[in-house]
Design a protein around this motif. Structure first.
Motif, PDB file in Angstrom:
ATOM      1  N   PHE A 104     -12.754   6.165   0.458  1.00  0.00           N
ATOM      2  CA  PHE A 104     -13.342   5.296   1.714  1.00  0.00           C
ATOM      3  C   PHE A 104     -12.344   4.110   2.049  1.00  0.00           C
ATOM      4  O   PHE A 104     -12.113   3.724   3.277  1.00  0.00           O
ATOM      5  N   SER A 105     -11.734   3.530   0.787  1.00  0.00           N
ATOM      6  CA  SER A 105     -10.915   2.540   1.145  1.00  0.00           C
ATOM      7  C   SER A 105      -9.606   2.735   1.633  1.00  0.00           C
ATOM      8  O   SER A 105      -8.959   2.035   2.652  1.00  0.00           O
ATOM      9  N   THR A 106      -9.050   3.783   1.184  1.00  0.00           N
ATOM     10  CA  THR A 106      -7.938   4.317   1.913  1.00  0.00           C
ATOM     11  C   THR A 106      -8.064   4.802   3.462  1.00  0.00           C
ATOM     12  O   THR A 106      -7.411   4.196   4.336  1.00  0.00           O
ATOM     13  N   LEU A 107      -9.263   5.271   3.647  1.00  0.00           N
ATOM     14  CA  LEU A 107      -9.451   5.636   5.164  1.00  0.00           C
ATOM     15  C   LEU A 107      -9.655   4.402   5.862  1.00  0.00           C
ATOM     16  O   LEU A 107      -9.021   4.311   7.101  1.00  0.00           O
ATOM     17  N   LEU A 108     -10.366   3.208   5.312  1.00  0.00           N
ATOM     18  CA  LEU A 108     -10.474   2.157   6.031  1.00  0.00           C
ATOM     19  C   LEU A 108      -8.895   1.441   6.290  1.00  0.00           C
ATOM     20  O   LEU A 108      -8.736   1.003   7.290  1.00  0.00           O
ATOM     21  N   ILE A 109      -8.471   1.208   5.209  1.00  0.00           N
ATOM     22  CA  ILE A 109      -7.025   0.655   5.505  1.00  0.00           C
ATOM     23  C   ILE A 109      -6.010   1.343   6.175  1.00  0.00           C
ATOM     24  O   ILE A 109      -5.390   0.878   7.216  1.00  0.00           O
ATOM     25  N   TYR A 110      -6.006   2.668   6.200  1.00  0.00           N
ATOM     26  CA  TYR A 110      -5.046   3.499   6.925  1.00  0.00           C
ATOM     27  C   TYR A 110      -5.617   3.496   8.491  1.00  0.00           C
ATOM     28  O   TYR A 110      -4.619   3.265   9.598  1.00  0.00           O
TER      29      TYR A 110
ATOM     30  N   LYS B 114     -17.159  -2.810 -12.832  1.00  0.00           N
ATOM     31  CA  LYS B 114     -17.152  -4.119 -13.474  1.00  0.00           C
ATOM     32  C   LYS B 114     -16.498  -5.159 -12.613  1.00  0.00           C
ATOM     33  O   LYS B 114     -15.692  -4.718 -11.926  1.00  0.00           O
ATOM     34  N   LEU B 115     -17.236  -6.339 -12.771  1.00  0.00           N
ATOM     35  CA  LEU B 115     -16.602  -7.393 -12.036  1.00  0.00           C
ATOM     36  C   LEU B 115     -15.029  -7.477 -12.268  1.00  0.00           C
ATOM     37  O   LEU B 115     -14.246  -7.871 -11.168  1.00  0.00           O
ATOM     38  N   SER B 116     -14.712  -7.427 -13.352  1.00  0.00           N
ATOM     39  CA  SER B 116     -13.193  -7.643 -13.639  1.00  0.00           C
ATOM     40  C   SER B 116     -12.255  -6.644 -12.984  1.00  0.00           C
ATOM     41  O   SER B 116     -11.404  -7.037 -12.746  1.00  0.00           O
ATOM     42  N   SER B 117     -12.970  -5.436 -12.878  1.00  0.00           N
ATOM     43  CA  SER B 117     -12.186  -4.475 -12.237  1.00  0.00           C
ATOM     44  C   SER B 117     -12.007  -4.735 -10.621  1.00  0.00           C
ATOM     45  O   SER B 117     -10.848  -4.701 -10.042  1.00  0.00           O
ATOM     46  N   LEU B 118     -13.131  -5.170 -10.189  1.00  0.00           N
ATOM     47  CA  LEU B 118     -12.993  -5.718  -8.545  1.00  0.00           C
ATOM     48  C   LEU B 118     -12.117  -6.879  -8.470  1.00  0.00           C
ATOM     49  O   LEU B 118     -11.435  -7.231  -7.513  1.00  0.00           O
ATOM     50  N   LEU B 119     -12.306  -7.778  -9.239  1.00  0.00           N
ATOM     51  CA  LEU B 119     -11.403  -8.990  -9.261  1.00  0.00           C
ATOM     52  C   LEU B 119      -9.999  -8.605  -9.424  1.00  0.00           C
ATOM     53  O   LEU B 119      -8.789  -9.222  -8.731  1.00  0.00           O
ATOM     54  N   PHE B 120      -9.670  -7.445 -10.399  1.00  0.00           N
ATOM     55  CA  PHE B 120      -8.146  -7.098 -10.408  1.00  0.00           C
ATOM     56  C   PHE B 120      -7.740  -6.483  -9.059  1.00  0.00           C
ATOM     57  O   PHE B 120      -6.606  -6.519  -8.692  1.00  0.00           O
TER      58      PHE B 120
ATOM     59  N   PHE C 291      -4.394  -7.000  -4.569  1.00  0.00           N
ATOM     60  CA  PHE C 291      -3.777  -5.829  -3.872  1.00  0.00           C
ATOM     61  C   PHE C 291      -4.598  -5.462  -2.589  1.00  0.00           C
ATOM     62  O   PHE C 291      -3.750  -4.887  -1.700  1.00  0.00           O
ATOM     63  N   GLY C 292      -5.829  -5.571  -2.634  1.00  0.00           N
ATOM     64  CA  GLY C 292      -6.513  -5.414  -1.271  1.00  0.00           C
ATOM     65  C   GLY C 292      -6.047  -6.278  -0.213  1.00  0.00           C
ATOM     66  O   GLY C 292      -5.885  -6.031   0.950  1.00  0.00           O
ATOM     67  N   LEU C 293      -5.590  -7.608  -0.506  1.00  0.00           N
ATOM     68  CA  LEU C 293      -5.145  -8.645   0.324  1.00  0.00           C
ATOM     69  C   LEU C 293      -3.729  -8.272   0.958  1.00  0.00           C
ATOM     70  O   LEU C 293      -3.539  -8.249   2.092  1.00  0.00           O
ATOM     71  N   ILE C 294      -2.971  -7.639  -0.059  1.00  0.00           N
ATOM     72  CA  ILE C 294      -1.742  -7.240   0.209  1.00  0.00           C
ATOM     73  C   ILE C 294      -1.780  -5.894   1.230  1.00  0.00           C
ATOM     74  O   ILE C 294      -1.150  -5.939   2.231  1.00  0.00           O
ATOM     75  N   SER C 295      -2.649  -5.028   1.023  1.00  0.00           N
ATOM     76  CA  SER C 295      -2.771  -4.108   1.771  1.00  0.00           C
ATOM     77  C   SER C 295      -3.391  -4.380   3.224  1.00  0.00           C
ATOM     78  O   SER C 295      -2.940  -3.733   4.259  1.00  0.00           O
ATOM     79  N   ALA C 296      -4.277  -5.520   3.330  1.00  0.00           N
ATOM     80  CA  ALA C 296      -4.746  -5.943   4.648  1.00  0.00           C
ATOM     81  C   ALA C 296      -3.686  -6.211   5.452  1.00  0.00           C
ATOM     82  O   ALA C 296      -3.239  -6.321   6.478  1.00  0.00           O
ATOM     83  N   ALA C 297      -2.651  -7.256   4.503  1.00  0.00           N
ATOM     84  CA  ALA C 297      -1.439  -7.795   5.126  1.00  0.00           C
ATOM     85  C   ALA C 297      -0.387  -6.853   5.612  1.00  0.00           C
ATOM     86  O   ALA C 297       0.444  -7.137   6.504  1.00  0.00           O
TER      87      ALA C 297
ATOM     88  N   ALA D 236       4.082   2.931  -2.050  1.00  0.00           N
ATOM     89  CA  ALA D 236       4.409   3.190  -3.401  1.00  0.00           C
ATOM     90  C   ALA D 236       3.338   2.536  -4.393  1.00  0.00           C
ATOM     91  O   ALA D 236       2.465   3.078  -5.310  1.00  0.00           O
ATOM     92  N   LEU D 237       3.459   1.264  -4.455  1.00  0.00           N
ATOM     93  CA  LEU D 237       3.021   0.233  -5.307  1.00  0.00           C
ATOM     94  C   LEU D 237       1.372   0.239  -4.840  1.00  0.00           C
ATOM     95  O   LEU D 237       0.520   0.165  -5.984  1.00  0.00           O
ATOM     96  N   MET D 238       0.991   0.189  -3.546  1.00  0.00           N
ATOM     97  CA  MET D 238      -0.447   0.173  -3.412  1.00  0.00           C
ATOM     98  C   MET D 238      -1.279   1.442  -3.821  1.00  0.00           C
ATOM     99  O   MET D 238      -2.224   1.208  -4.334  1.00  0.00           O
ATOM    100  N   TRP D 239      -0.510   2.435  -4.024  1.00  0.00           N
ATOM    101  CA  TRP D 239      -1.132   3.999  -4.151  1.00  0.00           C
ATOM    102  C   TRP D 239      -0.923   3.948  -5.668  1.00  0.00           C
ATOM    103  O   TRP D 239      -2.021   4.370  -6.174  1.00  0.00           O
ATOM    104  N   GLY D 240      -0.058   3.365  -6.307  1.00  0.00           N
ATOM    105  CA  GLY D 240      -0.100   3.472  -7.583  1.00  0.00           C
ATOM    106  C   GLY D 240      -1.325   2.497  -8.496  1.00  0.00           C
ATOM    107  O   GLY D 240      -1.780   2.961  -9.403  1.00  0.00           O
ATOM    108  N   VAL D 241      -1.404   1.455  -7.596  1.00  0.00           N
ATOM    109  CA  VAL D 241      -2.379   0.486  -8.088  1.00  0.00           C
ATOM    110  C   VAL D 241      -3.857   1.177  -8.109  1.00  0.00           C
ATOM    111  O   VAL D 241      -4.711   1.111  -9.046  1.00  0.00           O
ATOM    112  N   THR D 242      -4.045   1.770  -6.823  1.00  0.00           N
ATOM    113  CA  THR D 242      -5.282   2.229  -6.438  1.00  0.00           C
ATOM    114  C   THR D 242      -5.522   3.504  -7.296  1.00  0.00           C
ATOM    115  O   THR D 242      -6.737   3.522  -7.666  1.00  0.00           O
ATOM    116  N   THR D 243      -4.624   4.201  -7.358  1.00  0.00           N
ATOM    117  CA  THR D 243      -5.054   5.705  -8.086  1.00  0.00           C
ATOM    118  C   THR D 243      -4.675   5.422  -9.488  1.00  0.00           C
ATOM    119  O   THR D 243      -5.016   6.659 -10.118  1.00  0.00           O
TER     120      THR D 243
END
Length: 275
Positions: free
Chosen positions: A30-36, A86-92, A96-102, A129-136
């Motif tokens: 769903f996050s990939t669908l949203l960003i794409y 986990k909160l730490s996972s979301l903060l991590f 990268f989410g902001l970069i994807s939005a930008a 490639a970086l965004m996909w690597g981080v996400t997956t």
């Protein structure tokens, strides 16, 4: 297909980590669908202004409303699945989410000038490639294990192997868009190296993907030899498609076959393990 591909690669990572936390797969979808969709919708005004003759561009402009509705549809699912992490996972994931939005949203530079990451030319493919690597890869590692596990050798190698795979399958789309990118003065690897040399770069990246996948078995032993066979089948089948790539291929070759290579990687891994 893009969202299914990202979700499939996340599932491959979970199998490597020995985890059944499938919420990560759903969240990735769903996050990939949203960003794409946001990325496509943000580019529509420019496409409409340019009167692009490309049928895919015309379809996107005509169905702009569909991109908006499907983006809104994703939001409640994303919020729901966030409660599983986990909160730490979301903060991590936040920077990268902001970069994807930008990547799609114009950033004001002063006056009437705007900066869009997707129009940065050659660097765009590395950003994807970086965004996909981080996400997956990295996000599942942080969630299943912890943030310190990101810096372990086996996970870094897994991360780089995923980067090389995504890098390889992204080049064909720049080959497809070569004529349009030249008209809009956007520099990409194919516009700099040409179609033939770009395909060689992509094939080299697949070769590196296969080498790094083998390292995950020998000597790191974090995946099984059977899983390696599945990854090798994925790599070789992708290499065949890369070899067959040229800018005049019909749209289904790119949107179905090339984008489907990520889904096929999961299919091949699962199929080999089940045999």
């Amino acid at each position: 297909m893009v969202s299914a591909g990202a979700a499939s690669l996340t599932e491959v990572t979970l199998m490597m980590l020995g985890s059944d936390k499938h919420e990560l797969t759903y969240f990735t979808f769903f996050s990939t669908l949203l960003i794409y969709n946001i990325s496509l919708a943000a580019g529509n005004p420019k496409l409409a202004k340019s009167n692009s003759p490309v049928r895919r561009h015309q379809w996107l402009v005509k169905h702009h409303w569909l991109l908006i509705i499907s983006s809104i549809f994703c939001l409640p699912f994303l919020i729901y699945f966030c409660f599983y992490f986990k909160l730490s996972s979301l903060l991590f994931l936040v920077p990268f989410g902001l970069i994807s939005a930008a990547y799609s949203i114009p950033i004001p530079l002063g006056g009437k000038k705007f900066f869009v990451l997707r129009e940065t030319g050659v660097s765009k493919i590395f950003l994807i490639a970086l965004m996909w690597g981080v996400t997956t890869v990295l996000f599942p590692v942080v969630e299943v294990l912890d943030i310190s596990a990101v810096f372990q050798l086996e996970h870094l190698i897994l991360f780089v192997s995923r980067l090389t795979f995504i890098f390889a399958i992204t080049i064909p789309f720049d080959i497809r868009d070569l004529k349009y990118d030249q008209q809009t003065h956007v520099q990409t690897i194919p516009s700099l190296l040409g179609e033939a040399k770009s395909k060689m770069v992509a094939l080299g990246a697949i070769g590196l993907f296969l080498l790094l996948s083998a390292v995950l078995v020998f000597p790191l032993e974090i995946i099984s030899s059977m899983m390696l066979i599945g990854l090798c089948i994925s790599g070789f089948s992708t290499a065949v498609l890369l070899f067959l790539t040229h800018k005049n291929r019909p749209e289904y070759f790119f949107s179905l076959l090339m984008e489907g290579t990520s889904v096929l990687q999961l299919v091949f891994v699962v199929m080999v393990i089940w045999l």
